[in-house]
Design a protein around this motif. Structure first.
Motif, PDB file in Angstrom:
ATOM      1  N   PHE A 153     -14.653   2.296   7.652  1.00 16.59           N
ATOM      2  CA  PHE A 153     -14.733   1.363   7.811  1.00 16.59           C
ATOM      3  C   PHE A 153     -15.369   0.062   7.150  1.00 16.59           C
ATOM      4  CE2 PHE A 153     -15.784   4.272  11.457  1.00 16.59           C
ATOM      5  CZ  PHE A 153     -15.666   3.920  12.174  1.00 16.59           C
ATOM      6  N   ARG A 154     -14.629  -0.773   6.794  1.00 14.47           N
ATOM      7  CA  ARG A 154     -15.135  -2.033   5.671  1.00 14.47           C
ATOM      8  C   ARG A 154     -15.274  -1.665   4.706  1.00 14.47           C
ATOM      9  NH1 ARG A 154     -19.238  -5.343   8.333  1.00 14.47           N
ATOM     10  NH2 ARG A 154     -20.273  -3.867   8.645  1.00 14.47           N
ATOM     11  N   ASN A 155     -13.946  -0.467   3.759  1.00 11.05           N
ATOM     12  CA  ASN A 155     -14.610  -0.359   2.329  1.00 11.05           C
ATOM     13  C   ASN A 155     -13.901  -0.207   1.393  1.00 11.05           C
ATOM     14  OD1 ASN A 155     -17.267   0.950   2.658  1.00 11.05           O
ATOM     15  ND2 ASN A 155     -16.294   2.893   3.742  1.00 11.05           N
ATOM     16  N   VAL A 156     -12.316  -0.865   2.077  1.00  6.23           N
ATOM     17  CA  VAL A 156     -11.227  -0.426   1.161  1.00  6.23           C
ATOM     18  C   VAL A 156     -11.732  -2.006   0.210  1.00  6.23           C
ATOM     19  CG1 VAL A 156      -8.621  -0.914   0.742  1.00  6.23           C
ATOM     20  CG2 VAL A 156      -9.880   0.567   3.036  1.00  6.23           C
ATOM     21  N   HIS A 157     -11.531  -2.914   0.754  1.00  5.71           N
ATOM     22  CA  HIS A 157     -12.282  -3.589  -0.728  1.00  5.71           C
ATOM     23  C   HIS A 157     -12.935  -3.408  -1.737  1.00  5.71           C
ATOM     24  CE1 HIS A 157     -14.863  -4.553   2.362  1.00  5.71           C
ATOM     25  NE2 HIS A 157     -16.060  -5.105   1.414  1.00  5.71           N
ATOM     26  N   ASN A 158     -13.730  -3.085  -1.630  1.00  4.62           N
ATOM     27  CA  ASN A 158     -15.083  -2.449  -2.202  1.00  4.62           C
ATOM     28  C   ASN A 158     -14.701  -1.624  -3.274  1.00  4.62           C
ATOM     29  OD1 ASN A 158     -17.358  -3.284  -0.944  1.00  4.62           O
ATOM     30  ND2 ASN A 158     -16.957  -1.702   0.146  1.00  4.62           N
ATOM     31  N   TRP A 159     -13.337  -0.115  -3.310  1.00  5.49           N
ATOM     32  CA  TRP A 159     -12.704   0.721  -3.706  1.00  5.49           C
ATOM     33  C   TRP A 159     -11.735  -0.096  -5.017  1.00  5.49           C
ATOM     34  CZ3 TRP A 159     -10.822   4.030   0.876  1.00  5.49           C
ATOM     35  CH2 TRP A 159     -11.766   4.401   1.464  1.00  5.49           C
ATOM     36  N   ARG A 160     -11.473  -1.721  -3.983  1.00  2.50           N
ATOM     37  CA  ARG A 160     -10.273  -2.499  -4.831  1.00  2.50           C
ATOM     38  C   ARG A 160     -10.925  -2.766  -5.931  1.00  2.50           C
ATOM     39  NH1 ARG A 160      -5.879  -2.767  -6.348  1.00  2.50           N
ATOM     40  NH2 ARG A 160      -4.254  -4.546  -5.390  1.00  2.50           N
ATOM     41  N   PHE A 161     -12.530  -3.420  -6.224  1.00  5.71           N
ATOM     42  CA  PHE A 161     -12.767  -4.829  -7.235  1.00  5.71           C
ATOM     43  C   PHE A 161     -13.985  -4.120  -7.761  1.00  5.71           C
ATOM     44  CE2 PHE A 161     -15.095  -6.670  -3.426  1.00  5.71           C
ATOM     45  CZ  PHE A 161     -16.293  -7.063  -4.145  1.00  5.71           C
ATOM     46  N   GLY A 162     -13.935  -2.329  -8.060  1.00  4.67           N
ATOM     47  CA  GLY A 162     -15.064  -2.141  -8.579  1.00  4.67           C
ATOM     48  C   GLY A 162     -14.714  -2.265  -9.849  1.00  4.67           C
ATOM     49  N   LYS A 163     -15.958  -1.420 -10.331  1.00  2.00           N
ATOM     50  CA  LYS A 163     -15.355  -1.885 -12.251  1.00  2.00           C
ATOM     51  C   LYS A 163     -13.854  -1.033 -12.075  1.00  2.00           C
ATOM     52  CE  LYS A 163     -20.470  -1.054 -13.222  1.00  2.00           C
ATOM     53  NZ  LYS A 163     -21.492   0.250 -14.186  1.00  2.00           N
ATOM     54  N   THR A 164     -13.485   0.265 -11.741  1.00  5.45           N
ATOM     55  CA  THR A 164     -12.615   0.630 -11.600  1.00  5.45           C
ATOM     56  C   THR A 164     -11.748   0.320 -10.501  1.00  5.45           C
ATOM     57  OG1 THR A 164     -12.630   2.510 -11.224  1.00  5.45           O
ATOM     58  CG2 THR A 164     -13.046   1.950 -13.961  1.00  5.45           C
ATOM     59  N   ASP A 165     -10.635   0.287  -9.950  1.00  4.27           N
ATOM     60  CA  ASP A 165      -9.636   0.290  -9.022  1.00  4.27           C
ATOM     61  C   ASP A 165      -9.505   1.943  -8.754  1.00  4.27           C
ATOM     62  OD1 ASP A 165      -8.315   0.497  -6.634  1.00  4.27           O
ATOM     63  OD2 ASP A 165      -6.298  -0.988  -8.192  1.00  4.27           O
ATOM     64  N   GLN A 166     -10.254   2.399  -7.124  1.00  4.65           N
ATOM     65  CA  GLN A 166     -10.125   3.920  -7.218  1.00  4.65           C
ATOM     66  C   GLN A 166      -9.493   4.267  -5.734  1.00  4.65           C
ATOM     67  OE1 GLN A 166     -14.084   5.966  -7.726  1.00  4.65           O
ATOM     68  NE2 GLN A 166     -15.344   3.530  -8.151  1.00  4.65           N
ATOM     69  N   THR A 167      -8.924   2.532  -5.189  1.00  2.00           N
ATOM     70  CA  THR A 167      -7.952   2.689  -3.922  1.00  2.00           C
ATOM     71  C   THR A 167      -7.300   3.308  -3.896  1.00  2.00           C
ATOM     72  OG1 THR A 167      -8.535   0.589  -4.038  1.00  2.00           O
ATOM     73  CG2 THR A 167      -7.112   1.205  -1.588  1.00  2.00           C
ATOM     74  N   GLN A 168      -6.560   3.441  -4.539  1.00  2.00           N
ATOM     75  CA  GLN A 168      -5.065   4.822  -5.021  1.00  2.00           C
ATOM     76  C   GLN A 168      -6.101   6.221  -4.639  1.00  2.00           C
ATOM     77  OE1 GLN A 168      -1.879   4.540  -3.669  1.00  2.00           O
ATOM     78  NE2 GLN A 168      -2.546   6.306  -2.657  1.00  2.00           N
ATOM     79  N   ALA A 169      -6.499   6.479  -5.437  1.00  2.00           N
ATOM     80  CA  ALA A 169      -7.603   7.874  -5.750  1.00  2.00           C
ATOM     81  C   ALA A 169      -8.593   8.003  -3.777  1.00  2.00           C
ATOM     82  CB  ALA A 169      -8.222   7.421  -6.799  1.00  2.00           C
ATOM     83  N   ALA A 170      -9.448   6.473  -3.575  1.00  2.00           N
ATOM     84  CA  ALA A 170      -9.714   7.159  -2.749  1.00  2.00           C
ATOM     85  C   ALA A 170      -8.944   7.398  -1.439  1.00  2.00           C
ATOM     86  CB  ALA A 170     -10.284   5.851  -2.156  1.00  2.00           C
ATOM     87  N   PHE A 171      -7.332   7.665  -1.576  1.00  3.93           N
ATOM     88  CA  PHE A 171      -6.586   7.456  -0.132  1.00  3.93           C
ATOM     89  C   PHE A 171      -5.892   8.453  -0.195  1.00  3.93           C
ATOM     90  CE2 PHE A 171      -6.819   3.012   1.355  1.00  3.93           C
ATOM     91  CZ  PHE A 171      -6.703   3.175   2.813  1.00  3.93           C
ATOM     92  N   ASP A 172      -5.617   9.367  -1.396  1.00  5.30           N
ATOM     93  CA  ASP A 172      -5.463  10.172  -1.943  1.00  5.30           C
ATOM     94  C   ASP A 172      -6.967  11.387  -1.608  1.00  5.30           C
ATOM     95  OD1 ASP A 172      -3.327   9.173  -2.782  1.00  5.30           O
ATOM     96  OD2 ASP A 172      -3.814   9.886  -5.812  1.00  5.30           O
ATOM     97  N   GLN A 173      -7.827  11.278  -1.908  1.00  4.64           N
ATOM     98  CA  GLN A 173      -8.652  12.412  -1.673  1.00  4.64           C
ATOM     99  C   GLN A 173      -8.895  12.548  -0.320  1.00  4.64           C
ATOM    100  OE1 GLN A 173     -12.230  12.291  -3.651  1.00  4.64           O
ATOM    101  NE2 GLN A 173     -11.217  11.667  -5.385  1.00  4.64           N
ATOM    102  N   MET A 174      -8.521  11.422   0.946  1.00  2.00           N
ATOM    103  CA  MET A 174      -8.966  11.221   2.237  1.00  2.00           C
ATOM    104  C   MET A 174      -7.658  11.882   2.791  1.00  2.00           C
ATOM    105  SD  MET A 174     -10.145   7.974   3.342  1.00  2.00           S
ATOM    106  CE  MET A 174      -9.333   6.832   1.922  1.00  2.00           C
ATOM    107  N   PHE A 175      -6.625  12.083   2.515  1.00  2.00           N
ATOM    108  CA  PHE A 175      -5.401  12.596   2.727  1.00  2.00           C
ATOM    109  C   PHE A 175      -6.109  14.226   2.576  1.00  2.00           C
ATOM    110  CE2 PHE A 175      -1.476  15.093   1.933  1.00  2.00           C
ATOM    111  CZ  PHE A 175      -1.000  13.941   2.969  1.00  2.00           C
ATOM    112  N   ALA A 176      -5.906  14.459   1.305  1.00  2.00           N
ATOM    113  CA  ALA A 176      -6.513  15.893   0.805  1.00  2.00           C
ATOM    114  C   ALA A 176      -7.082  17.031   1.649  1.00  2.00           C
ATOM    115  CB  ALA A 176      -6.775  15.919  -0.950  1.00  2.00           C
ATOM    116  N   MET A 177      -8.521  15.960   2.267  1.00  2.00           N
ATOM    117  CA  MET A 177      -9.503  16.412   3.048  1.00  2.00           C
ATOM    118  C   MET A 177      -8.850  16.908   4.352  1.00  2.00           C
ATOM    119  SD  MET A 177     -12.658  13.576   3.381  1.00  2.00           S
ATOM    120  CE  MET A 177     -12.572  13.706   2.338  1.00  2.00           C
ATOM    121  N   LEU A 178      -7.935  16.395   5.318  1.00  2.00           N
ATOM    122  CA  LEU A 178      -7.650  16.496   6.733  1.00  2.00           C
ATOM    123  C   LEU A 178      -6.877  17.341   6.451  1.00  2.00           C
ATOM    124  CD1 LEU A 178      -6.453  12.976   7.137  1.00  2.00           C
ATOM    125  CD2 LEU A 178      -8.469  14.174   8.320  1.00  2.00           C
TER     126      LEU A 178
END
Length: 276
Positions: A153-178
């Protein structure tokens, strides 16, 4: 604005019909849990938890992962909902980031009896990976292929503009855990596709096409979109971003009545599946 629930009694079993989705009575009961924080209950009219979780199809027998629960707004509903027959992971970047939900669990152990802590993002596979390596004391990662539902909930923007862009890694890991056929339910502040002069992510808003792009690249398939958390009064164009609106009110008392009248942000509500 409070959205009316379309309640119907079906075959003698208490259910709520939300659009074409049936919400178990246990979900309604979970929103009424006495362990919820009153200030969080007051925001139900903006966040529509019954309608949202019913749209995602979350069942009380599921294994559910909540990604970055922060203050635990949804955790207060998910934990008691899953306490009897399900399993629940609260996943954050460090144990410290999960301290708020850990305190809730300590205060109400029965309601949080199936909640486990997990690290997300998971430990990086190499020094070149975008995900930060957590401390040795951090909780373990969610096991691959173990979850029926992942929620964020309301987290994607945080992954996008952090110290490093972790957005794709986040989606990849969510895919893996399902599990195959499992669901990713996502809510995010929505930036209109036609918006001009508003910086995506740093404003707190994301374009829906960007979110779908990350999810699709990870392997997800978009299967549904709900307008339940949309807010047409949101103009999206605030100098200090989405945090101008309630509940943050970053501008303090300046134009507070105007922002109160707008309400909480315009949000996309998207349902993805991991193909079987």
């Amino acid at each position: 604005m409070l959205r009316p629930l379309l309640a119907v009694l079906m075959l003698g079993s208490a259910t709520l019909a939300v659009g074409q989705r049936a919400a178990p009575s246990a979900l309604v009961d979970a929103t009424k849990a006495t362990t919820r924080t009153p200030a969080n209950v007051a925001r139900d009219r903006y966040r529509h938890p019954v309608e949202t979780l019913a749209f995602f199809g979350v069942k009380p027998t599921d294994t559910v992962v909540e990604i970055w629960p922060s203050g635990g707004w949804y955790t207060e509903i998910l934990a008691p909902y899953l306490a009897a027959h399900g399993s629940f992971y609260a996943a954050g970047p460090t144990a410290k980031a999960l301290a708020t939900v850990t305190a809730k669990q300590a205060a109400a152990p029965a309601a949080y009896r199936t909640m486990h802590l997990a690290t997300f993002p998971a430990p990086a596979a190499s020094t070149d990976a975008p995900a930060a390596v957590p401390a040795a004391s951090a909780p373990p990662a969610v096991p691959a292929g173990s979850a029926d539902v992942v929620l964020t909930f309301r987290n994607v923007h945080n992954w996008r503009f952090g110290k490093t862009d972790q957005t794709q890694a986040a989606f990849d890991q969510m895919f893996a855990m399902l599990k195959p056929g499992g669901t990713l339910g996502l809510v995010e502040h929505r930036l209109p596709e036609t918006a001009v002069g508003i910086e995506e992510a740093r404003s707190g808003y994301m374009k829906q096409s960007s979110v779908i792009g990350f999810a699709t690249k990870a392997g997800f398939r978009l299967v549904g979109e709900s307008k339940v958390n949309a807010n047409p009064r949101d103009t999206h164009d605030y100098a200090k971003g989405v945090w101008t609106l309630p509940p943050s009110y970053i501008e303090g008392d300046a134009d507070r009545a105007r922002y109160t009248a707008i309400g909480e942000s315009d949000r996309m509500t998207l349902k993805f599946v991991k193909p079987a």
